[in-house]
Design a protein around this motif. Sequence first.
Motif, short mmCIF file in Angstrom:
data_model
loop_
_atom_site.label_atom_id
_atom_site.label_comp_id
_atom_site.label_asym_id
_atom_site.label_seq_id
_atom_site.Cartn_x
_atom_site.Cartn_y
_atom_site.Cartn_z
N THR A 167 25.14 22.50 26.72
CA THR A 167 26.36 22.20 25.97
C THR A 167 26.40 22.98 24.65
OG1 THR A 167 25.31 20.28 24.92
CG2 THR A 167 26.52 19.89 26.96
N ARG A 171 33.74 23.76 25.19
CA ARG A 171 34.41 23.75 26.49
C ARG A 171 35.92 23.69 26.28
NH1 ARG A 171 33.63 19.20 28.49
NH2 ARG A 171 32.48 18.25 26.78
N LYS A 172 36.60 23.87 27.37
CA LYS A 172 38.05 23.81 27.31
C LYS A 172 38.50 22.41 26.92
CE LYS A 172 38.79 27.41 30.76
NZ LYS A 172 39.41 27.73 32.08
N ALA A 175 38.26 19.07 29.00
CA ALA A 175 37.33 19.32 30.11
C ALA A 175 36.25 18.24 30.13
CB ALA A 175 36.69 20.70 29.96
N HIS A 207 28.01 20.14 22.36
CA HIS A 207 29.44 19.93 22.59
C HIS A 207 29.58 18.86 23.68
CE1 HIS A 207 29.36 23.85 20.60
NE2 HIS A 207 30.64 23.65 20.28
#
Length: 338
Positions: A167, A171-172, A175, A207
């Motif tokens: 991570t 990320r998008k 997501a 993340h």
Amino acid sequence: MSHRRTQQLHRAGERALQGRPVRAARSVTAVPRPRRSPAAVSPATPRHAPAEPGNDPESQAAQPQRLDWARRIELIAVLVAAVVSVVGLLYSNSQVRDQLKVSRQELGVTQEGQITDRYTAAVENLGDDAMDVRLGGIYALQRIMEDSPRDHPTIANVLTTYIRTRTDKPRKKDAAVPADVHAALMVLVFRDSRLDDFFTLDLRGAHLSNVELRPRRPGKKLDPADRSGAFLHRQDRPRADLSGAYLAEADLSDADLSGAKLSNTDLRGADLSVANLRGVNLSRADLSGAKLRGAFLSHADLRDGDLSGTNLSGAFLSDADLRGADLRGADLRGAHRG
């Protein structure tokens, strides 16, 4: 004998002269006298009959002595046999104990070898390209944590490092957290934190937006004295270091994060309802739009934090440091400040 024969002949002659019939003289056969042995001739010497064993006073006095000695010898033999038996039993028990000790040592070595093999195989699975193989490796490590408490902190560190490396990039938006990362987080959340030893949960910079962490059953109210299912239950140091982590929209409701480091953490829109955040360092954290209904924030550090639009209704804010915090649009209805 010849004289007697002469007399008989003389009487026969006189009878013949007187006209008497003369009878034939009996022939007298000399009977030989039996010869006697010298022992028979000599007067018999009276012999004493052998005395009966029971009638002899000396034998009667010696018999109890013989019985006493026999009993003593028998008693000594019994005691010697008993001593030999005890010594043999002690020796056998000592051998059995030694064998059990050796067996336990061999069993321990075998078990350690098996755990090492299982650990190696599980860690290798974490690097596989297939998601199901990585999940198998994570749950295998969880099983090893349960079977081998002394390996608990090492495996927890491995899982923490795995989460950080998976991570490390944003990320998008919206997501979902990958299944393997979520599984590793669940293993850390539900671990027995009493076995942490040198382990400290370190998810700095991870993340984890939209992650869901529920260490307790849904709907269960937080009991301040309850430490079951704690995210990180340590009394001697901060429970978790999530500084700079991305936890936007994360579901951390009812989680125990007391004493954790959450400075500079992105918690926008995160659900922290009824979460235990006592003494948490949330300085400069972004909590805009977060849900903190009924959260325990006593002694929390919220300095310079963004709490705009945050729902703090019913939250416990006693002794919380709110200096420099942005509380514009925050819902503070029913909040406890005393």
